[in-house]
Design a protein around this motif. Structure first.
Motif, short mmCIF file in Angstrom:
data_model
loop_
_atom_site.label_atom_id
_atom_site.label_comp_id
_atom_site.label_asym_id
_atom_site.label_seq_id
_atom_site.Cartn_x
_atom_site.Cartn_y
_atom_site.Cartn_z
N VAL A 1 51.50 12.23 42.17
CA VAL A 1 51.48 10.80 41.89
C VAL A 1 52.65 10.05 42.52
CG1 VAL A 1 50.21 11.22 39.75
CG2 VAL A 1 52.69 10.94 39.67
N ARG A 2 53.69 10.78 42.95
CA ARG A 2 54.79 10.24 43.74
C ARG A 2 55.44 9.01 43.07
NH1 ARG A 2 54.41 13.50 47.71
NH2 ARG A 2 55.94 12.54 49.10
N PRO A 3 55.94 9.19 41.84
CA PRO A 3 56.54 8.07 41.12
C PRO A 3 57.86 7.64 41.75
CG PRO A 3 56.97 10.11 39.97
CD PRO A 3 56.02 10.45 41.09
N ALA B 1 61.20 18.74 43.15
CA ALA B 1 60.15 18.00 43.85
C ALA B 1 60.65 17.42 45.16
CB ALA B 1 59.60 16.88 42.96
N ALA B 2 61.95 17.11 45.22
CA ALA B 2 62.54 16.52 46.43
C ALA B 2 62.97 17.57 47.45
CB ALA B 2 63.74 15.67 46.03
N GLY C 1 52.15 20.44 48.30
CA GLY C 1 52.48 19.04 48.09
C GLY C 1 53.71 18.65 48.86
N ALA C 2 53.67 17.47 49.45
CA ALA C 2 54.82 17.00 50.22
C ALA C 2 55.98 16.70 49.30
CB ALA C 2 54.43 15.75 51.00
N PRO C 3 57.22 17.01 49.72
CA PRO C 3 58.38 16.69 48.88
C PRO C 3 58.42 15.21 48.54
CG PRO C 3 59.01 18.07 50.74
CD PRO C 3 57.59 17.66 50.99
N ILE D 1 62.39 10.85 43.67
CA ILE D 1 62.26 9.77 42.70
C ILE D 1 63.46 8.84 42.86
CG2 ILE D 1 62.23 9.21 40.23
CD1 ILE D 1 60.80 11.91 39.80
N ALA D 2 63.20 7.56 43.01
CA ALA D 2 64.27 6.61 43.32
C ALA D 2 65.19 6.33 42.13
CB ALA D 2 63.67 5.30 43.83
N LYS D 3 64.60 6.25 40.92
CA LYS D 3 65.39 5.86 39.75
C LYS D 3 64.98 6.70 38.55
CE LYS D 3 66.30 1.34 39.47
NZ LYS D 3 66.04 -0.12 39.31
#
Length: 299
Positions: A131-133, A164-165, A174-176, A179-181
């Motif tokens: 979902v790439r939040p 995940a990163a 799944g692509a890495p 999450i920004a925040k």
């Protein structure tokens, strides 16, 4: 998922009902605005106490069917909030409610508290990469109030965000995604104090007793709070979601009690502390949008 919305919010909670109490207005607001709101719940809440006498047989020391029942309550709560993407960590029933800190349930087979951290985080990595939040909401390192499943939810969410990163973690699955925040749930101490003062003034006898500030998870001094999400217009959605959790919450107007029968206020404006990421407001000011400053997440 394909054709993802511009705004994507992930919330990680320990048990059914935690999401509605802590973030119900936030979830309803962003869902109504078209964001993808994804909730991951880590257990079914099997060890919870049951409020209605007619449902007491569901409890762990009787029929032990509270977990499946609470799964239905959570589905009803999500309908009230307008949230369509809800998952259980590793699948429903993969991890069991661990009970309160120090209880023998902490170490039973399958207890979430006893779960291998990287294994549990791996299940959440799958969700994050799907979902790439841009934004993750969970508890602080103490879980808000020291419950083992809340502490573990914080650990799992934090570890999953790291994994995940990482491009070297399960490459090809799944692509890495970074999450920004990351936010922790909070309640400013003056807001909690005002809410309890109103409860004592308006309906002092609505519940057998009244809770204290220490019973509210995540209460901190005002300077710790970086973000305020105004819940105006979403009060009914939040209280509707709380009301769906019949076994766990007794709701009376703007106040509620858990199984301890101690009244406390419903907070429809919700507060957060930015734990990781770049603030989206000038120094000394609060954000009013979890996505503030996130590239590509403007409305």
């Amino acid at each position: 998922m394909t054709d993802l919305p511009a705004r994507r919010l992930l919330l990680v909670h320990a048990h059914p009902d935690d999401e509605s109490i802590n973030n119900g207005a936030t979830m309803a607001r962003y869902a109504a605005e078209g964001a993808l709101v994804t909730l991951v719940t880590c257990t079914l809440g099997e060890e919870g106490e049951v409020i209605p006498p007619a449902l007491a047989h569901l409890a762990a020391d009787r029929d032990d069917t509270l977990g499946p029942h609470r799964r239905g309550e959570l589905a009803a709560a999500m309908r009230a909030l307008g949230v369509t993407d809800h998952r259980f960590l590793g699948g429903a029933g993969r991890y069991r409610d661990s009970g309160m800190m120090g209880a023998e349930q902490n170490h039973r087979p399958g207890a979430f508290w006893a779960a291998d951290l990287d294994e549990a985080a791996g299940h959440l990595v799958d969700v994050i990469r799907e979902v790439r939040p841009q934004v993750l909401v969970t508890y602080d390192p103490d879980g808000g109030y020291g419950h083992p499943d809340h502490i573990q939810a914080h650990r799992v969410a934090t570890r999953a965000a790291e994994l995940a990163a990482d491009a070297t973690y399960r490459p090809g699955e799944g692509a890495p995604h970074t999450i920004a925040k990351v936010y922790w749930n909070r309640v400013p101490r003056p807001v909690a104090e005002k809410g309890f003062a109103a409860l004592r003034a308006e309906v002092p006898d609505a519940f057998p007793g009244i809770a204290g500030i220490g019973d509210v998870p995540g209460v901190v001094d005002e300077e710790r709070v970086t973000t305020m999400i105004e819940g105006a217009g979403y009060e009914d959605a939040k209280t509707g979601a709380m009301r769906a959790h019949v076994t766990q919450i007794a709701l009376q107007g703007r106040y509620f009690a858990l199984s301890n029968d101690l009244g406390q206020p419903v907070f429809t404006t919700e507060y957060y502390e930015l734990a990781a990421g770049t603030p989206g407001a000038p120094a000394g000011e609060r954000e009013h949008d979890l996505f503030a400053g996130v590239p590509g997440a403007g409305r």
